[in-house]
Design a protein around this motif. Sequence first.
Motif, PDB file in Angstrom:
ATOM      1  N   LEU A 198      26.825  96.042 -22.186  1.00  0.00           N
ATOM      2  CA  LEU A 198      25.589  95.873 -21.423  1.00  0.00           C
ATOM      3  C   LEU A 198      25.734  96.248 -19.953  1.00  0.00           C
ATOM      4  O   LEU A 198      24.754  96.599 -19.306  1.00  0.00           O
ATOM      5  CB  LEU A 198      25.098  94.425 -21.529  1.00  0.00           C
ATOM      6  CG  LEU A 198      24.437  94.025 -22.846  1.00  0.00           C
ATOM      7  CD1 LEU A 198      24.127  92.540 -22.854  1.00  0.00           C
ATOM      8  CD2 LEU A 198      23.167  94.834 -23.088  1.00  0.00           C
ATOM      9  N   HIS A 255      19.316  96.783 -23.087  1.00  0.00           N
ATOM     10  CA  HIS A 255      20.086  97.621 -22.167  1.00  0.00           C
ATOM     11  C   HIS A 255      19.185  98.700 -21.556  1.00  0.00           C
ATOM     12  O   HIS A 255      19.218  98.944 -20.342  1.00  0.00           O
ATOM     13  CB  HIS A 255      21.261  98.248 -22.915  1.00  0.00           C
ATOM     14  CG  HIS A 255      22.307  98.833 -22.029  1.00  0.00           C
ATOM     15  ND1 HIS A 255      23.466  99.407 -22.521  1.00  0.00           N
ATOM     16  CD2 HIS A 255      22.382  98.967 -20.672  1.00  0.00           C
ATOM     17  CE1 HIS A 255      24.192  99.847 -21.513  1.00  0.00           C
ATOM     18  NE2 HIS A 255      23.558  99.597 -20.385  1.00  0.00           N
ATOM     19  N   SER A 300      24.654  94.849 -28.551  1.00  0.00           N
ATOM     20  CA  SER A 300      25.385  95.434 -27.433  1.00  0.00           C
ATOM     21  C   SER A 300      26.390  94.473 -26.824  1.00  0.00           C
ATOM     22  O   SER A 300      27.075  94.834 -25.869  1.00  0.00           O
ATOM     23  CB  SER A 300      24.394  95.887 -26.348  1.00  0.00           C
ATOM     24  OG  SER A 300      23.478  96.830 -26.860  1.00  0.00           O
TER      25      SER A 300
END
Length: 343
Positions: free
Chosen positions: A228, A194, A219
Amino acid sequence: MPVATGCRCPFHAIKFTTYTMNTVDSAGLTASSSGPLLEIAVRSQCSPTGRGRRENQDNYLVIDGQGQAVFLWREQETRLQLLNWPLGHQRVAVLDGMGGHSHGREAAEQTVEGLLDLPAADHLDGLSAGLNALHQRLHQQFLMAGWESGCTLILLEIPSAGPAMLFHVGDSRAYVIDAGQAQCLTVDHVPATHLAMLGLLDGAQWLQQVHGQANSQISQAFVLGSTLGAPSLYADAIDAELYELHEGNLPLFLHGLGDRRLLELEPTRTYLLASDGLWHLPHPQQFIERWPELLAQPRCSLEELLDRLFADLTEAILHQHSLPDDNTTVILLRRPTQVAGYP
């Protein structure tokens, strides 16, 4: 390995009217198809050292070219015969229930059940649509049950002709291995990825954080959802939709590693799908760098290669003082260069 004595899941169970169930004892499986033989072997261990977790929240699915499916149900290996499965079509998947959450095993089991119901796909768009719909259905069911959990999913759909189709969610991985290297084919859905998407990590920093050390946060998860797509690392809420990584949102150094794409399975290479227990080590590359020597052995059966891999993993866990160890599930695939009866 402990065995659950009752199903804690409120959702519908396997449809025994549709499938015929048998239990199997072997750790490996050879799958045949109407084309050249594709060898497949699978193994799942609750704790490679016997000193780790007491519940196996991992799962897997192998459907061979005859429609015979093998997977874990209540932590026991189970075999079903699917009806109307296309001859020569294969499907393999590894799933890792979120260990930090309750009902991680159930999330993986319910996803496997959905994969058993999912028709064989001939096109990537159809596969993606079916898996997105399964994710949404399970997300709503878990939400209504008050269960905040999910699982990773890495899946290869392998038609009898043409390339395989890859679908990936979470931090399980696919690798391709030859005598020279073990190359990762997927991008972990973790905070470091990310950050790289936001332009806050370069390639070297991302590589160190994702492949150079142990990680415990993800994530994005199948069933649970994703953060994300958030404009910052700290999202206000988990998005119910899956967020596909592709060249339009990945940094340049990760191009070519999209979550959903076609993948040619080359005869001279070994392919590995695994949960993160296989590299959950303080120094994972020291172990991964041994994979070409361990796994690029065409004269050895895949079951022998799994024996070597898990023995080496156990040694690495003890040597790197990485106890308690994690659930570990591995699928190996290999297309032999020559098969009797085929050109």
